[in-house]
Structure formats: structure tokens, C-alpha cells
Motif scaffolding. Structure first.
Motif, PDB file in Angstrom:
ATOM      1  N   PRO A 195      -0.414   2.143  10.913  1.00  0.00           N
ATOM      2  CA  PRO A 195      -1.572   1.917  10.035  1.00  0.00           C
ATOM      3  C   PRO A 195      -2.829   1.700  10.870  1.00  0.00           C
ATOM      4  O   PRO A 195      -2.740   1.398  12.060  1.00  0.00           O
ATOM      5  CB  PRO A 195      -1.197   0.637   9.286  1.00  0.00           C
ATOM      6  CG  PRO A 195      -0.238  -0.058  10.176  1.00  0.00           C
ATOM      7  CD  PRO A 195       0.516   1.000  10.922  1.00  0.00           C
ATOM      8  N   LYS A 203      -7.365  -2.906   6.157  1.00  0.00           N
ATOM      9  CA  LYS A 203      -6.578  -1.687   6.378  1.00  0.00           C
ATOM     10  C   LYS A 203      -7.339  -0.497   5.796  1.00  0.00           C
ATOM     11  O   LYS A 203      -7.695  -0.512   4.626  1.00  0.00           O
ATOM     12  CB  LYS A 203      -5.200  -1.818   5.732  1.00  0.00           C
ATOM     13  CG  LYS A 203      -4.268  -0.668   6.086  1.00  0.00           C
ATOM     14  CD  LYS A 203      -2.836  -0.941   5.680  1.00  0.00           C
ATOM     15  CE  LYS A 203      -2.605  -0.636   4.223  1.00  0.00           C
ATOM     16  NZ  LYS A 203      -1.173  -0.648   3.874  1.00  0.00           N
ATOM     17  N   LYS A 205      -6.199   2.774   6.612  1.00  0.00           N
ATOM     18  CA  LYS A 205      -5.204   3.847   6.478  1.00  0.00           C
ATOM     19  C   LYS A 205      -3.817   3.232   6.563  1.00  0.00           C
ATOM     20  O   LYS A 205      -3.551   2.454   7.473  1.00  0.00           O
ATOM     21  CB  LYS A 205      -5.411   4.884   7.590  1.00  0.00           C
ATOM     22  CG  LYS A 205      -4.682   6.171   7.374  1.00  0.00           C
ATOM     23  CD  LYS A 205      -4.995   7.156   8.483  1.00  0.00           C
ATOM     24  CE  LYS A 205      -4.129   8.399   8.355  1.00  0.00           C
ATOM     25  NZ  LYS A 205      -4.264   9.267   9.527  1.00  0.00           N
ATOM     26  N   SER A 206      -2.965   3.561   5.624  1.00  0.00           N
ATOM     27  CA  SER A 206      -1.592   3.041   5.633  1.00  0.00           C
ATOM     28  C   SER A 206      -0.776   3.658   6.749  1.00  0.00           C
ATOM     29  O   SER A 206      -1.088   4.748   7.222  1.00  0.00           O
ATOM     30  CB  SER A 206      -0.896   3.365   4.311  1.00  0.00           C
ATOM     31  OG  SER A 206      -1.393   2.553   3.289  1.00  0.00           O
ATOM     32  N   TYR A 208       2.781   5.458   7.862  1.00  0.00           N
ATOM     33  CA  TYR A 208       3.701   6.381   7.200  1.00  0.00           C
ATOM     34  C   TYR A 208       4.934   6.566   8.065  1.00  0.00           C
ATOM     35  O   TYR A 208       4.855   6.459   9.292  1.00  0.00           O
ATOM     36  CB  TYR A 208       3.037   7.742   6.949  1.00  0.00           C
ATOM     37  CG  TYR A 208       2.061   7.708   5.796  1.00  0.00           C
ATOM     38  CD1 TYR A 208       2.481   8.029   4.509  1.00  0.00           C
ATOM     39  CD2 TYR A 208       0.736   7.332   6.001  1.00  0.00           C
ATOM     40  CE1 TYR A 208       1.590   7.975   3.444  1.00  0.00           C
ATOM     41  CE2 TYR A 208      -0.159   7.267   4.939  1.00  0.00           C
ATOM     42  CZ  TYR A 208       0.276   7.598   3.661  1.00  0.00           C
ATOM     43  OH  TYR A 208      -0.601   7.539   2.612  1.00  0.00           O
ATOM     44  N   GLU A 223       4.877   6.148   2.527  1.00  0.00           N
ATOM     45  CA  GLU A 223       3.809   5.189   2.827  1.00  0.00           C
ATOM     46  C   GLU A 223       4.408   3.802   3.043  1.00  0.00           C
ATOM     47  O   GLU A 223       5.242   3.338   2.249  1.00  0.00           O
ATOM     48  CB  GLU A 223       2.811   5.135   1.675  1.00  0.00           C
ATOM     49  CG  GLU A 223       1.650   4.186   1.962  1.00  0.00           C
ATOM     50  CD  GLU A 223       0.613   4.157   0.841  1.00  0.00           C
ATOM     51  OE1 GLU A 223       0.848   4.783  -0.210  1.00  0.00           O
ATOM     52  OE2 GLU A 223      -0.429   3.511   1.041  1.00  0.00           O
ATOM     53  N   LEU A 225       3.788   0.030   2.792  1.00  0.00           N
ATOM     54  CA  LEU A 225       2.833  -0.756   1.998  1.00  0.00           C
ATOM     55  C   LEU A 225       2.339  -2.009   2.719  1.00  0.00           C
ATOM     56  O   LEU A 225       1.359  -2.618   2.303  1.00  0.00           O
ATOM     57  CB  LEU A 225       3.471  -1.140   0.665  1.00  0.00           C
ATOM     58  CG  LEU A 225       4.005   0.045  -0.162  1.00  0.00           C
ATOM     59  CD1 LEU A 225       4.751  -0.449  -1.379  1.00  0.00           C
ATOM     60  CD2 LEU A 225       2.858   0.973  -0.561  1.00  0.00           C
ATOM     61  N   GLY A 226       3.027  -2.377   3.779  1.00  0.00           N
ATOM     62  CA  GLY A 226       2.680  -3.584   4.541  1.00  0.00           C
ATOM     63  C   GLY A 226       3.941  -4.128   5.169  1.00  0.00           C
ATOM     64  O   GLY A 226       4.957  -3.423   5.245  1.00  0.00           O
ATOM     65  N   ASN A 236      -0.797  -7.339   4.930  1.00  0.00           N
ATOM     66  CA  ASN A 236      -1.512  -6.332   5.720  1.00  0.00           C
ATOM     67  C   ASN A 236      -2.541  -6.935   6.664  1.00  0.00           C
ATOM     68  O   ASN A 236      -3.720  -6.571   6.640  1.00  0.00           O
ATOM     69  CB  ASN A 236      -2.174  -5.316   4.786  1.00  0.00           C
ATOM     70  CG  ASN A 236      -1.161  -4.339   4.209  1.00  0.00           C
ATOM     71  OD1 ASN A 236      -0.671  -3.469   4.921  1.00  0.00           O
ATOM     72  ND2 ASN A 236      -0.825  -4.502   2.940  1.00  0.00           N
TER      73      ASN A 236
END
Ligand code: MG
Length: 263
Positions: A195, A203, A205-206, A208, A223, A225-226, A236
Motif C-alpha cells: 500500500p 492511505k 493506494k491499497s 494488493y 485488495e 483492506l488493512g 491503516n
């Protein structure tokens, strides 16, 4: 022109001006598009020659690609340290070129931190099962010390879907259960994109993750999410490069052939 007529005239002019501004300039757009990107008429117009991809020795010729960082090749635990106290990693080094969790010793993690990577890792759950559900062959790979890709003996062992082998723990179940029988070596090939955070710590950009389990895609650009919390929602907080951590969940999970390529 009396007062009312003059006002009406001004209003009419105003409406016409706004309307003119909103008219699509179709011809103009088409012309500028054609000028910027003319349709190629020759094959070489769409060929990109430079820079050339670096030539490396691929995985199938030498087990490890020539540009990989080897984290564990069976010889020692020099790339790892204890997560508890930064001391020497104390997991068991086996004669067959693998290492095994030493229950109670705690997690181990790489001495170095990493961002986006390709990771290859082989793992094996105990042949003899002593428990069920999350208590059976549990470990995990924490990317950047935060995001767990679950390791679990899921051969005829039911548990919550987002906690089974190949799940992003408590977030994303694997697409399928590609588990081998307990006691057999299994492989994860992973593409992890870290991320990104801005200067204010938000944040932008997540992360992946794509995972192949024994050659089968089980996470397809999923993705993250955290953080993968056991209790609570993903968090995050901003971070940069961080270690890869392997979990001591009290089960005798073995690992071998661990290498990565930075992306
Ligand atoms: Mg785990």
C-alpha cells in the motif's frame, strides 16, 4: 426599448451565451484526437524495443531465479531474527533443508524490510493432526509485518472461510481450497503490492495480493483492506518497507526454499 423589453433582451443574450458554451465541439475534438494519436499503419509503429527486460535465470532452470534474494535455503537462519526481542531466530533447523516452528519461542521475521515483492515459499503442516479448525497446522506469512496470508492444514478441516489456508486473514477467503494432504509439502507463489501513504499518513493506494497455492490461483489481485486483525476491523496506519514475519501459532509448521524478488 422600454425597461421590461431591455431586461428580456439581456436575459435572452445571457441564455444564448451559456447554451453556446455548452455545445459539444465535436469536430474540434475529433480533429485533435486524430492529430495526437494517428492510427498506426505499420507493425513497427507499436513495437517497444527499449529498455529491454533484464535477462535472468528463471526458476525452472536453477530452482531460484538469478535476481532473487534468498531468505532461506536450508543452511542457516541468518536472514531472520526473533520478532519478540530482535535476538537470533531460534526455530529448529532440520537436516532435510527445512526449518520448523518451535512452539512458544514466538514469531520470526526478516532482518530486512521489503515493499512490493514476488515471494516463493514452501510449507508443510504436521502429518499427525492433534486438533481441529484454527488449531490444526496454523501459521502465517505477514507481509510488511501486518498483512497475514494464512497457513493452515485445510485438508478435510473446516473452519471459517476467511480464516482458511490462502485467506487474507479475516478479509478474503481463497477462491478455492487447493490444499494438499497434511504432511505434504505445499507451495505459495505470491505477488504482493505494498500500500502507499501520503505525507499526512493517509492511505492513497491499497495493497494488493495475488496468490498461487500449489500452482492454482486462489487470490486474484485481491485488495488488502488493512491490517489482518483477529479481533476488530482492518487498520491503516502509515508505514514504509517492513519485514516479512512468520507466525508461531503453536503448531509444528515447517518451511523451506524461501526467496523473493523485489518489484
Ligand atoms: Mg495464522
Amino acid at each position: 426599448m422600454n425597461k421590461i423589453t431591455f431586461k428580456t433582451f439581456v436575459l435572452l443574450i445571457l441564455i444564448l451565451s451559456i447554451s453556446a458554451c455548452q455545445q459539444p465541439k465535436s469536430n474540434e475534438n475529433i480533429t485533435s484526437k486524430e492529430e495526437v494519436q494517428p492510427e498506426p499503419t505499420q507493425p513497427d509503429a507499436t513495437e517497444v524495443w527499449e529498455p529491454q527486460p533484464t535477462i535472468i535465470t528463471p526458476v525452472y532452470d536453477s530452482i531460484v531465479p538469478s535476481d532473487a534474494i534468498v531468505l532461506f535455503d536450508g543452511k542457516n537462519l541468518n536472514q531472520w531474527k526473533s520478532s519478540k526481542d530482535n535476538a537470533k531466530a531460534q526455530w529448529t533447523l532440520n537436516e532435510d533443508g527445512s526449518m520448523t516452528v518451535k512452539p512458544g519461542i514466538g514469531d520470526i521475521q526478516t532482518k530486512e524490510g521489503f515493499g512490493s515483492i514476488q515471494l516463493h515459499i514452501e510449507w508443510k503442516t504436521p502429518e499427525v493432526t492433534v486438533s481441529e479448525g484454527q488449531g490444526r497446522g496454523n501459521s502465517g506469512i505477514f507481509f510488511q509485518d501486518r498483512y497475514e496470508l494464512q497457513i493452515l492444514d485445510n485438508f478435510r478441516n473446516k473452519t471459517y472461510a476467511n480464516g482458511q489456508a490462502g485467506s487474507i486473514y479475516k478479509q478474503s477467503p481463497p477462491l478455492v481450497n487447493a490444499s494438499k494432504k497434511n504432511g505434504e509439502w505445499q507451495v505459495y507463489d505470491i505477488i504482493f503490492n505494498a500500500p502507499e501513504f501520503n505525507g499526512s499518513g493517509e492511505k492513497v493506494k491499497s495493497g494488493y495480493i495475488t496468490v498461487l497455492h500449489n500452482g492454482v490461483v486462489i487470490q486474484n489481485h485481491t485488495e488488502i483492506l488493512g491490517t489482518t486483525e483477529d479481533i476488530g476491523f482492518p487498520k491503516n496506519d502509515a508505514h514504509g518497507k517492513a519485514p516479512i514475519r512468520l507466525q508461531d501459532h503453536g503448531n509444528l509448521i515447517s518451511y523451506r526454499n524461501i526467496w523473493l524478488r523485489e518489484l
